[in-house]
Every structure is written in C-alpha cells, then in structure tokens.
Design a protein around this motif. Structure first.
Motif, PDB file in Angstrom:
ATOM      1  N   ILE A  23       0.857  -1.191   0.000  1.00  0.00           N
ATOM      2  CA  ILE A  23       0.000   0.000   0.000  1.00  0.00           C
ATOM      3  C   ILE A  23       0.891   1.238   0.000  1.00  0.00           C
ATOM      4  O   ILE A  23       2.086   1.147   0.288  1.00  0.00           O
ATOM      5  CB  ILE A  23      -0.950   0.056   1.217  1.00  0.00           C
ATOM      6  CG1 ILE A  23      -0.150   0.006   2.532  1.00  0.00           C
ATOM      7  CG2 ILE A  23      -1.977  -1.061   1.168  1.00  0.00           C
ATOM      8  CD1 ILE A  23      -0.992   0.210   3.777  1.00  0.00           C
ATOM      9  N   GLY A  24       0.295   2.363  -0.340  1.00  0.00           N
ATOM     10  CA  GLY A  24       1.007   3.626  -0.263  1.00  0.00           C
ATOM     11  C   GLY A  24       0.617   4.380   0.990  1.00  0.00           C
ATOM     12  O   GLY A  24      -0.249   3.950   1.770  1.00  0.00           O
ATOM     13  N   VAL A  25       1.241   5.526   1.182  1.00  0.00           N
ATOM     14  CA  VAL A  25       0.901   6.379   2.319  1.00  0.00           C
ATOM     15  C   VAL A  25      -0.536   6.868   2.165  1.00  0.00           C
ATOM     16  O   VAL A  25      -0.963   7.298   1.096  1.00  0.00           O
ATOM     17  CB  VAL A  25       1.868   7.571   2.404  1.00  0.00           C
ATOM     18  CG1 VAL A  25       1.420   8.561   3.472  1.00  0.00           C
ATOM     19  CG2 VAL A  25       3.284   7.087   2.690  1.00  0.00           C
ATOM     20  N   GLY A  26      -1.305   6.783   3.253  1.00  0.00           N
ATOM     21  CA  GLY A  26      -2.704   7.185   3.218  1.00  0.00           C
ATOM     22  C   GLY A  26      -3.648   6.087   2.770  1.00  0.00           C
ATOM     23  O   GLY A  26      -4.854   6.323   2.633  1.00  0.00           O
ATOM     24  N   GLU A  27      -3.133   4.877   2.582  1.00  0.00           N
ATOM     25  CA  GLU A  27      -3.967   3.764   2.114  1.00  0.00           C
ATOM     26  C   GLU A  27      -4.106   2.688   3.191  1.00  0.00           C
ATOM     27  O   GLU A  27      -3.341   2.655   4.160  1.00  0.00           O
ATOM     28  CB  GLU A  27      -3.373   3.155   0.840  1.00  0.00           C
ATOM     29  CG  GLU A  27      -3.325   4.126  -0.329  1.00  0.00           C
ATOM     30  CD  GLU A  27      -2.691   3.519  -1.562  1.00  0.00           C
ATOM     31  OE1 GLU A  27      -2.742   4.169  -2.626  1.00  0.00           O
ATOM     32  OE2 GLU A  27      -2.138   2.401  -1.472  1.00  0.00           O
ATOM     33  N   THR A  28      -5.086   1.818   2.987  1.00  0.00           N
ATOM     34  CA  THR A  28      -5.384   0.725   3.924  1.00  0.00           C
ATOM     35  C   THR A  28      -5.270  -0.600   3.185  1.00  0.00           C
ATOM     36  O   THR A  28      -5.660  -0.697   2.017  1.00  0.00           O
ATOM     37  CB  THR A  28      -6.801   0.890   4.508  1.00  0.00           C
ATOM     38  OG1 THR A  28      -6.886   2.146   5.188  1.00  0.00           O
ATOM     39  CG2 THR A  28      -7.131  -0.229   5.489  1.00  0.00           C
ATOM     40  N   THR A  29      -4.743  -1.603   3.867  1.00  0.00           N
ATOM     41  CA  THR A  29      -4.611  -2.914   3.243  1.00  0.00           C
ATOM     42  C   THR A  29      -5.990  -3.511   2.934  1.00  0.00           C
ATOM     43  O   THR A  29      -6.993  -3.147   3.544  1.00  0.00           O
ATOM     44  CB  THR A  29      -3.838  -3.882   4.155  1.00  0.00           C
ATOM     45  OG1 THR A  29      -4.478  -3.922   5.439  1.00  0.00           O
ATOM     46  CG2 THR A  29      -2.401  -3.416   4.332  1.00  0.00           C
ATOM     47  N   GLU A  30      -6.036  -4.425   1.980  1.00  0.00           N
ATOM     48  CA  GLU A  30      -7.310  -5.009   1.548  1.00  0.00           C
ATOM     49  C   GLU A  30      -8.030  -5.728   2.675  1.00  0.00           C
ATOM     50  O   GLU A  30      -9.262  -5.752   2.709  1.00  0.00           O
ATOM     51  CB  GLU A  30      -7.072  -5.961   0.372  1.00  0.00           C
ATOM     52  CG  GLU A  30      -6.626  -5.270  -0.911  1.00  0.00           C
ATOM     53  CD  GLU A  30      -6.505  -6.243  -2.069  1.00  0.00           C
ATOM     54  OE1 GLU A  30      -6.775  -7.460  -1.848  1.00  0.00           O
ATOM     55  OE2 GLU A  30      -6.142  -5.813  -3.178  1.00  0.00           O
ATOM     56  N   ASP A  31      -7.280  -6.302   3.611  1.00  0.00           N
ATOM     57  CA  ASP A  31      -7.930  -7.015   4.716  1.00  0.00           C
ATOM     58  C   ASP A  31      -8.401  -6.064   5.827  1.00  0.00           C
ATOM     59  O   ASP A  31      -8.994  -6.507   6.816  1.00  0.00           O
ATOM     60  CB  ASP A  31      -6.994  -8.075   5.309  1.00  0.00           C
ATOM     61  CG  ASP A  31      -5.671  -7.491   5.806  1.00  0.00           C
ATOM     62  OD1 ASP A  31      -5.536  -6.241   5.848  1.00  0.00           O
ATOM     63  OD2 ASP A  31      -4.764  -8.271   6.138  1.00  0.00           O
TER      64      ASP A  31
END
Length: 282
Positions: free
Chosen positions: A186-194
């Motif tokens: 993931i990038g900064v500001g993102e959340t993993t799919e789980d």
C-alpha cells in the motif's frame, strides 16, 4: 466683463485639455503595466493540491455506516469522562472541550465492531458532540477537518504512523517507510485489503533521541511508540500484529530510555541533596 468671460473660457479649455491629457497618460500606464506583467505571469507557477486528497480532507460523502442518521452515542463510561472534561472549562466556554471529545469519539470507535473497530469519527459522532457541547455542528466539522489526527473515514485497525521529520529522516525513516509500503503493498494514506493496517506519515512525535520511530494507534497498541527501527524490525512488528500478538513497545534494540550506545557518560551518581543546616545550633 468681457475680460472675465474670456478668462473663464480660457480656463475651461485648459481644464478640458488637462483632463484629456490625464486620461491618455493613465491609459498608457495601464497598457505598459499589463505588457510588462505579461512575461512574468506567463512563467509563474502555481502548486495545486491533489483534488482527490483535498476532497477527502474537506468533503463528506455518505456511506452506509457514515450518515447523519447513523445511530451513534457515547458509552456511559465516556459520558462520565465527558463530565470531568467539561468541568475544566467555565460553563459558557464548554465548547472548548471539542478537541478532547473528538479524540474520545475516535478512541471509542476502536472498540465498536459496527464501525470496523478502527479509530475514526463518523458524522453522527460529530453531531452528537455538537449537542453535548451546545455548539453549531459546523464548528465541530471545522475542528475535525483542520487537524490531521482526526480520521473522518474508516481506516485500518492498526494505524501505523511513521515519523519522517528531520531527526527521524536523518536516521533512516524513509527506508523504514519504504519497507512498510513494499511489505504491506500500500502507499501512504492507504489501507490494506484485509482492513488490518493503515499507513501514514507523521510529524515529529517527540522521540528524536531514539529515531527512527513510529506510533501505532488501535485497540492493541493504543498509540504506543516503537523506536530505534529498521525496515526489518518494523515489518516484524507488523507481522506480530497480524498474528494477534502485542509487540514490545519502546526501543527495538534494547536501549534503556534514551541512553546512547556507549551507555551513561554523565550524571553517573545519584542526585546530591543540599546540606541541611543545624537549626538548633543557630
């Protein structure tokens, strides 16, 4: 009379000529000014923020679990805390507690399964705060959108905040951040799919002596600091959280407090008490 009339006529012609001259001069100045400004304006650069990010920061978009009609209320325990917080302010200034109540709402959402057990503040929670503090809802929105510590959309259960301010940057914060980005995909500001991890950069968190470091918010770490990091140790912490374990807080290299790698070099003895006068002898 004839001389006076001639003088007035001459004066009128002179005034008219002067006004015409002034108009031509002003017109010339405007044209010259615009022509001189044009090259500078042509090369002037403006930096605009990312429109998508800007909308996420300032705009609200209804989602099934985040509308004004979504049921949300503080727990009894938190209402008790609110009463203690509000007592710190004069009755006509109780709205000064808005930041503390926003933080309280965000922490409560970390324990609420219906809100993903993540630290964020739904719109309904902001409206509740406005009612509790007897203030316009817009005033609450203004505070919540100004400070980056308040999350107004659902994030990951574990909010990983990597400090990238100067001391941590010099000590290798960006390699740590890049290792986490690559590992979590993931990038900064993102959340993993789980939905387990959210990654962000943070400004100085006050642990410069033990840089680089990160803070992790959530129901397990509870805003704990993890210091003296490398990419490998940061990933190890993430994997412990993935397994449901609680990572060791503080220094990851066994440092005691903020003592340097050579151990204590000053203040080796305990504090010396000042001599006490013999009052009986006085």
């Amino acid at each position: 009379h004839a001389a006076h009339a001639a003088f007035q006529s001459s004066g009128g012609r002179m005034a008219a000529a002067l006004r015409g001259s002034m108009r031509r001069m002003v017109a010339t100045m405007r044209t010259t000014s615009v022509q001189n400004m044009a090259p500078a304006m042509a090369v002037r650069h403006f930096r605009a923020g990312n429109p998508t990010f800007a909308e996420a920061v300032f705009n609200h978009v209804d989602t099934p679990d985040n509308t004004a009609d979504t049921p949300w209320d503080f727990t009894k325990e938190n209402y008790d805390k609110i009463n203690e917080i509000v007592k710190k302010y004069p009755p006509n200034y109780k709205r000064s507690a808005v930041m503390a109540l926003l933080f309280l709402a965000q922490k409560q959402c970390e324990t609420m399964p219906e809100f993903g057990k993540t630290g964020w503040i739904p719109l309904a929670a902001m409206n509740k705060i406005a009612k509790v503090l007897d203030m316009p809802e817009m005033r609450v929105y203004e505070v919540a959108t100004f400070y980056t510590m308040y999350n107004r959309t659902k994030i990951g259960v574990h909010n990983i905040q990597v400090c990238t301010t100067s001391p941590c940057m010099v000590r290798g914060a960006y390699p740590v951040l890049e290792a986490l980005k690559e590992h979590l995909k993931i990038g900064v500001g993102e959340t993993t799919e789980d939905g387990l991890f959210h990654l962000m950069e943070a400004e100085c968190l006050g642990a410069c002596c033990n840089a680089p470091m990160m803070q992790i918010a959530g129901p397990v770490c509870n805003d704990a600091y993890y210091e003296d990091l490398t990419g490998e140790s940061a990933i190890a912490i993430v994997e412990q959280l993935r397994k449901g374990e609680t990572p060791k807080k503080g220094s990851q290299i066994g440092r005691h407090g903020s003592i340097g790698p050579n151990g204590k070099t000053v203040l080796l003895d305990g504090p010396q008490m000042p001599p006490c006068r013999d009052l009986d002898a006085c």
